[in-house]
Design an enzyme around this catalytic site. Structure first.
Site, PDB file in Angstrom:
ATOM      1  N   HIS A  20      85.851 -11.285 -80.857  1.00  0.00           N
ATOM      2  CA  HIS A  20      85.564 -10.091 -80.526  1.00  0.00           C
ATOM      3  C   HIS A  20      84.111 -10.153 -79.917  1.00  0.00           C
ATOM      4  O   HIS A  20      83.233 -10.548 -80.792  1.00  0.00           O
ATOM      5  CB  HIS A  20      85.463  -9.117 -81.774  1.00  0.00           C
ATOM      6  CG  HIS A  20      85.280  -7.728 -81.226  1.00  0.00           C
ATOM      7  ND1 HIS A  20      84.414  -6.513 -81.836  1.00  0.00           N
ATOM      8  CD2 HIS A  20      85.275  -7.083 -80.009  1.00  0.00           C
ATOM      9  CE1 HIS A  20      84.657  -5.631 -81.161  1.00  0.00           C
ATOM     10  NE2 HIS A  20      84.941  -5.735 -79.912  1.00  0.00           N
ATOM     11  N   ASP A  28      84.864 -19.016 -59.235  1.00  0.00           N
ATOM     12  CA  ASP A  28      85.577 -19.997 -58.201  1.00  0.00           C
ATOM     13  C   ASP A  28      84.953 -21.208 -58.166  1.00  0.00           C
ATOM     14  O   ASP A  28      83.966 -21.509 -59.099  1.00  0.00           O
ATOM     15  CB  ASP A  28      84.940 -19.137 -56.835  1.00  0.00           C
ATOM     16  CG  ASP A  28      83.592 -18.918 -56.397  1.00  0.00           C
ATOM     17  OD1 ASP A  28      82.850 -19.825 -57.182  1.00  0.00           O
ATOM     18  OD2 ASP A  28      83.157 -17.970 -55.989  1.00  0.00           O
TER      19      ASP A  28
END
Length: 129
Positions: A20, A28
């Site tokens: 968490h 990219d």
């Protein structure tokens, strides 16, 4: 052997170690990767695998409570902007330079073969209960 989900052993293992509040940068092929975070490089050729394919695979495996992308994506890559808006309703947009700075604090970076600009998002892991 797994029969479904993410089969790449490095990526599956890295995802299993997330907790968490940890952040995952999906990026990219051109995004600079900072020293520090673990990098799983999936890039094979320009466009393979695509940002959309990898993002969808990760979203199927992770609980995501928030996400951050570069505001420049709207003008430079409307397709990626639409994808992010559609998949991540709590998306926050920041300047690209800020996203690059924040990437240094990510627990994991997943590099795709995406060859269109600004196809990057920082996912913040949530908890399933």
């Amino acid at each position: 052997m797994k029969k479904a989900g993410i089969l790449n052993r490095q990526l599956a293992g890295a995802l299993a170690g997330l907790g968490h509040g940890h952040e995952v940068l999906v990026c990219d092929a051109g995004m600079p990767t900072p020293e520090g975070p673990r990098v799983v490089d999936l890039a094979f050729r320009a466009g393979v695998p695509s940002f959309a394919e990898v993002l969808d695979g990760l979203l199927a495996e992770l609980v995501v409570e928030g996400a951050t992308a570069a505001r420049e994506v709207r003008a430079a890559n409307p397709a990626a902007a639409g994808l992010l808006a559609g998949r991540l309703p709590k998306l926050v947009l920041v300047p690209h330079e800020e996203l690059k700075e924040r990437a240094a604090g990510a627990r994991l970076i997943v590099r795709t073969g995406e060859a269109r600009p600004y196809a990057n998002v920082l996912l913040r892991c949530g908890v399933f209960f």
